[in-house]
Design a protein around this motif. Structure first.
Motif, mmCIF file in Angstrom:
data_model
loop_
_atom_site.group_PDB
_atom_site.id
_atom_site.type_symbol
_atom_site.label_atom_id
_atom_site.label_comp_id
_atom_site.label_asym_id
_atom_site.label_seq_id
_atom_site.Cartn_x
_atom_site.Cartn_y
_atom_site.Cartn_z
ATOM 1 N N GLY A 1 -0.329 4.761 1.335
ATOM 2 C CA GLY A 1 -1.367 5.405 1.590
ATOM 3 C C GLY A 1 -2.559 5.202 1.809
ATOM 4 O O GLY A 1 -2.232 3.533 1.537
ATOM 5 N N LYS A 2 -3.616 5.068 0.794
ATOM 6 C CA LYS A 2 -4.977 4.383 0.459
ATOM 7 C C LYS A 2 -5.368 4.058 -0.678
ATOM 8 O O LYS A 2 -5.654 2.864 -0.408
ATOM 9 C CB LYS A 2 -6.162 5.445 0.919
ATOM 10 N N ASP A 3 -3.813 4.098 -1.333
ATOM 11 C CA ASP A 3 -3.728 3.235 -2.397
ATOM 12 C C ASP A 3 -2.874 1.487 -2.794
ATOM 13 O O ASP A 3 -1.931 1.779 -2.332
ATOM 14 C CB ASP A 3 -3.266 3.790 -3.781
ATOM 15 N N PHE B 1 0.817 -1.111 -0.282
ATOM 16 C CA PHE B 1 0.038 -0.064 -0.072
ATOM 17 C C PHE B 1 1.117 0.856 0.031
ATOM 18 O O PHE B 1 2.056 1.381 0.537
ATOM 19 C CB PHE B 1 -1.258 0.308 1.415
ATOM 20 N N THR C 1 0.120 11.588 -3.562
ATOM 21 C CA THR C 1 0.274 11.284 -2.193
ATOM 22 C C THR C 1 0.668 12.337 -1.746
ATOM 23 O O THR C 1 -0.405 12.905 0.159
ATOM 24 C CB THR C 1 1.327 10.165 -1.340
ATOM 25 N N ARG D 1 -4.910 -3.970 4.956
ATOM 26 C CA ARG D 1 -5.181 -2.871 4.841
ATOM 27 C C ARG D 1 -5.984 -2.557 6.314
ATOM 28 O O ARG D 1 -5.653 -1.370 6.002
ATOM 29 C CB ARG D 1 -6.640 -3.376 4.240
ATOM 30 N N LEU E 1 -3.915 5.131 9.056
ATOM 31 C CA LEU E 1 -3.818 6.282 8.452
ATOM 32 C C LEU E 1 -5.517 6.807 9.156
ATOM 33 O O LEU E 1 -5.563 8.499 8.283
ATOM 34 C CB LEU E 1 -4.818 6.463 6.597
ATOM 35 N N GLU E 2 -5.780 6.580 10.161
ATOM 36 C CA GLU E 2 -7.252 7.167 10.878
ATOM 37 C C GLU E 2 -6.562 8.357 12.048
ATOM 38 O O GLU E 2 -6.948 9.431 11.911
ATOM 39 C CB GLU E 2 -7.148 6.540 11.155
ATOM 40 N N THR F 1 0.343 10.113 5.073
ATOM 41 C CA THR F 1 0.505 8.779 4.289
ATOM 42 C C THR F 1 1.103 7.820 4.984
ATOM 43 O O THR F 1 1.734 7.762 5.747
ATOM 44 C CB THR F 1 0.528 9.097 2.328
ATOM 45 N N THR F 2 1.374 6.329 4.246
ATOM 46 C CA THR F 2 1.525 5.388 4.572
ATOM 47 C C THR F 2 2.151 4.601 3.357
ATOM 48 O O THR F 2 2.146 4.517 2.561
ATOM 49 C CB THR F 2 0.545 4.811 5.329
ATOM 50 N N ASN G 1 -3.099 -0.331 8.165
ATOM 51 C CA ASN G 1 -2.993 0.680 6.916
ATOM 52 C C ASN G 1 -3.637 1.732 7.431
ATOM 53 O O ASN G 1 -3.430 2.938 7.477
ATOM 54 C CB ASN G 1 -2.672 0.393 5.810
ATOM 55 N N ASP G 2 -5.052 1.064 7.442
ATOM 56 C CA ASP G 2 -6.281 1.761 7.579
ATOM 57 C C ASP G 2 -6.348 2.625 9.345
ATOM 58 O O ASP G 2 -6.741 3.832 9.339
ATOM 59 C CB ASP G 2 -7.373 1.146 7.641
#
Lengths: 454, 439
Positions: A33-35, A31, B239, A123, A130-131, A137-138, A126-127
């Motif tokens: 970010g969210k992608d 991943f 990003t 995910r 990101l929260e 980003t990550t 990762n979430d």
């Protein structure tokens, strides 16, 4: 397969030949970010041959089975050139012929977990990061590497060993008013998939730390007394000493060999360093190295005195020391070289509070951010730290990198803590990557370290 | 490859096959004696498919079972990685003569003779410490076919090596490297100058911590370009974590600094007519006289950022790895600095007091995206009144790449190493933090 490998080297006109065939299956999920950036599982394979003829030692790596005879021919030709040109004469230390099969022992086999479930796990972590409000980003990557290795040599060894490493690694990046700060994340090991489960708290904590770094101050460059966290002690030990315990780095330099002779007092009385890849369940575990030698624990330094060294069969013979089983390759694309495997500082008797009190004024540095060695010089980075005043933890600091020299720094270790922690992920690049380079130690107190600062 | 492409297109909307074959031979000598020789014969295939706007990938070394490779790529579709880009079709490509057939004849014997020639030359200069020499020769061929009708290939050759001059009693030192497209001698004059530099830097010196002029030599510039490259990458723009976000057209570095990507530069090895996604390459200016111009992208980020591809999508990483295992990512693989107008000796003369960074340790440890670096000198040389006094004991250089490159005193008027892999100039910076044992 072992029978086929035997037949491939059966008629090689050399004093010694060996061949390694390896199948490697790699699964990746990443991943940014969210992608979700990458999902895939692929299999590769290849051969590595080595020959010793009249003292000339040479290697070849090939992808295709049909190229093995050509690889052997080129290796023989190279070995003859070494002899003809008056090159280095190689001997291999004696090693017992071994026939063995070493299957995996896992607490949860990731190969039996569906790709969908793996993606879901990555995910979810990762979430969680990101929260966090200031995480911009990550980068988070799941990597699973399964190796099925077959080793055969002309002295009768025939070994099949399976290895599997799985883990999650990456970073959380926090941002505020143009300032970016990152914290690394690493979980995993060689003992199965279940180690990766139920780690929510750790991911949230790492994200929080990245956010905290936005308020941290850059460290001021200069000379400090420092306490290193257990994992940073591991990075320090790996870089400052571990590479010089690998015999291939010192064997050709006479003056260094003299400085590094067994029995030399290189460290303070507080320093005992061990290389031990034998315990099951830790990242660096393996049974046989990539020349068929069973790995054994080696006490490298005891109370500051150099006691042992890590060897291949070639370096053990060259230096007249016992074999240790530390000749390891990244995969089927590489001939093996001497690697340290799992290395750590043995714990002492002091609590962390004792060490803080002993430090008085200085820095407490936490978690490794990579290191590098060149000759006897080394650097290593800390992910974050704290100013210590009067034995009390103070403000958080960032941008910390430390430089030192093997022959001065080990003597500056003033005390070792009573806690021991080993890393969950590795990644040492000595010409080729070793993802099983585990490291660790207790908290240690070191005096007079040069810290680079802005 | 065509057969694999056809099989993939039976189940996918788009497909691409990337093939890489490499052969190399290397030798290393220590103190004049041949120590090791190795040969490598490697190949691999990577498949990318797109179906219903989703990306599937797989790779292998031995293409024994095409259907398995397609199945693996199909399985990865389950991850639902979005792929809104289209593989490029045929385009006008630069004609680059990057392959010299003479590399194919380099065997162990010739390699040993060439390496021994370097050792003999250095022996003639009576170097005080131990000497290591490594030489190697190799070739590779890349072919890409895709469902847009692209079928391109390029072969390249390379011969090169390095001589490491160890400071007496240590494993540290300085090196002189060379790279050519065909077997050839090093630049002997350059090698001789490096021996002179080595001699001047054998004494170790202690210097006080402080801010001073710092000259980055080509072998240490990567600490700065790594950070600029991370900031200018399309990934960081997507990003929204790049320090350069919203700064296109702004002067962010000294006007003495121009940085561009030139895949057609034939003065060095590695020139490419197309990137690893089959996009026809071209020169791309990223910083011009200090002004930031554009991020660089692969096909994926070009689409995400709604910009034209910059032909900078490459497979691989700084840490080696299996090329076919990597997906194409934005990469300034052919990064160059525009030359300035100062000779190397002139630049030294500008240093009343400062440090020359020949090599460094720990460039990967800092906060790269933010531009921060804190690196160990390995080695670094102390300069006083324009004269090199010796190598610094336990020194570090730290700062922020964007801030450091705003205080540029001079850029060299040509490559420091006429046979080097990058042909970079030296760059002299002012007011840089140097930390040592002395306060």
């Amino acid at each position: 397969m072992r029978k086929e490998l035997r037949s491939l080297i059966a008629d090689v006109p050399a004093d010694f030949a060996d061949i390694r065939y390896e199948v490697k299956r790699e699964t990746e999920i990443s991943f940014a970010g969210k992608d979700l950036k990458e999902v895939g599982a692929s299999t590769t394979d290849g051969f590595v041959v080595r020959v010793l003829k009249d003292g000339g030692f040479a290697t070849a790596t090939v992808t295709s089975r049909q190229d093995v005879p050509r690889g052997l021919k080129l290796a023989l030709e190279a070995a003859e050139v070494i002899v003809r040109s008056g090159g280095k004469e190689t001997e291999l230390a004696d090693a017992p012929a071994v026939e063995d099969t070493v299957p995996l022992e896992l607490d949860g086999d990731p190969r039996e977990v569906s790709m969908e479930d793996k993606i879901s796990l990555v995910r979810s972590y990762n979430d969680l990061m990101l929260e966090r409000p200031e995480i911009a980003t990550t980068n988070l990557r799941y990597r699973e590497i399964y190796r099925d290795k077959y080793y055969v040599n002309s002295q009768g060894s025939a070994i099949n060993e399976e290895l599997l490493t799985s883990g999650l690694g990456g970073e959380a990046i926090a941002q505020r008013s143009g300032l970016l700060q990152n914290i690394r994340i690493a979980v995993g090991g060689s003992d199965g998939y279940n180690r990766l489960l139920d780690r929510d708290e750790m991911f949230v904590e790492r994200a929080r730390l990245a956010e905290s770094l936005l308020d941290a101050q850059p460290v001021k460059g200069g000379r400090y007394n420092v306490i290193l966290s257990p994992l940073l002690t591991g990075v320090f030990t790996h870089e400052a000493f571990g590479h010089f315990s690998e015999a291939d780095l010192v064997e050709d330099n006479d003056s260094l060999r003299e400085k590094m002779s067994l029995g030399a007092k290189l460290g303070s009385d507080q320093v005992t360093i061990v290389a031990d890849s034998t315990p099951k369940g830790q990242l660096g575990y393996y049974k046989y190295d990539d020349e068929g030698v069973r790995v054994r624990p080696v006490t490298l330094m005891e109370d500051g005195v150099l006691k042992g060294r890590l060897h291949s069969r070639r370096t053990a013979a060259a230096m007249g020391e016992p074999i240790t089983g530390h000749c390891v390759a990244e995969d089927h694309r590489f001939a093996p070289i001497v690697r340290m495997g799992t290395i750590y500082v043995a714990p002492g008797e002091k609590t962390f509070e004792d060490l803080l009190s002993e430090l008085g004024d200085g820095l407490y540095l936490v978690d490794g951010k990579g290191g590098q060695t060149s000759g006897e010089n080394f650097t290593f980075g800390a992910q974050y730290g704290f100013i210590v005043e009067g034995g009390e933890l103070g403000p958080m600091i960032r941008d910390i990198n430390i430089m030192g020299n093997l022959f001065t720094t080990l003597k500056s270790i003033a005390a070792a803590g009573d806690d021991l922690q080993l890393s969950e992920r590795g990644g040492c690049g000595k010409g080729q990557m070793n993802i099983k380079s585990a490291l660790g130690g207790p908290h240690v107190l070191i005096t007079d370290m040069v810290v680079g600062g802005v | 490859m065509k057969e694999l492409l056809e099989k993939a297109l039976e189940v996918a909307d788009q497909a691409e096959v990337f093939h890489l074959a490499e052969e190399s031979i290397s030798a290393s000598l220590r103190n004049g004696r041949l120590k090791e020789m190795g040969t490598s014969i490697q190949s691999g295939y990577s498949l990318r498919i797109v179906k219903d706007g989703m990306l599937g990938t797989a790779y292998t070394k031995n293409l024994l079972d095409r259907e398995e490779l397609v199945r693996n790529a199909m399985a990865s579709l389950k991850g639902r990685v979005e792929a809104s880009f289209t593989f490029p079709g045929p385009d006008e490509m630069a004609e680059l003569d990057t392959y010299d057939d003479s590399v194919s004849g380099v065997g162990p014997g010739e390699l040993q003779e060439r390496a021994s020639g370097i050792v003999d030359f250095i022996d003639g200069l009576n170097v005080e410490g131990e000497v290591s020499v490594g030489v190697g020769s190799g070739s590779d061929s890349i072919r890409i076919v895709n469902s847009s009708g692209l079928d391109v290939s390029q072969a390249s050759s390379e011969y090169g090596g390095a001589a490491m001059l160890h400071y007496p009693g240590t494993e540290t030192g300085i090196y002189a490297s060379f790279q050519w497209p065909a077997p050839s001698d090093p630049d002997w004059g350059y090698l001789e100058r490096q021996v002179e530099l080595y001699r001047a830097t054998i004494p170790q010196v202690d210097i006080p911590t402080g801010r001073m002029k710092v000259l980055f030599m080509p072998s240490s510039l990567y600490a700065l370009t790594w950070r600029l490259g991370a900031g200018a990458s399309g990934k960081s723009f997507h990003t929204e974590t790049s320090p350069l976000l919203g700064r296109a057209g702004d002067r962010v570095l000294s006007e003495k600094i121009s940085i561009y990507n030139d895949p057609h530069d034939m003065s060095v090895t590695g020139a490419r007519a197309f990137d690893d996604e089959g996009v026809a390459t071209r020169r791309l200016s990223v910083f011009d006289k200090g002004v930031f111009l554009t991020p660089y992208v692969n096909l994926d980020y070009a689409r995400k950022l709604e910009m034209e591809p910059t032909a900078t999508g490459y497979r691989g990483s700084m840490w080696g790895g299996e090329t076919v295992a990597y997906q194409p990512a934005p990469s300034l693989r052919h990064l160059r600095f525009a030359y300035g107008d100062s000779g190397f000796d002139e630049m030294l003369a500008m240093m009343d007091r400062g440090v020359v960074v020949f090599g460094l340790l720990g460039a990967h440890s800092g906060n790269i995206l933010n531009g921060d670096l804190s690196v160990g000198l390995n080695p670094g040389f102390f300069v006083e009144d324009g004269e090199i006094k010796g190598r610094v004991r336990d020194g570090m250089v730290a700062g922020n790449a964007y801030e450091m490159l705003q205080k540029v005193e001079a850029v060299q008027d040509g490559p420091y190493n006429p046979a080097g892999g990058s042909r970079h100039p030296c760059i002299l910076l002012d007011d840089v933090s140097v930390s040592t044992r002395e306060s």
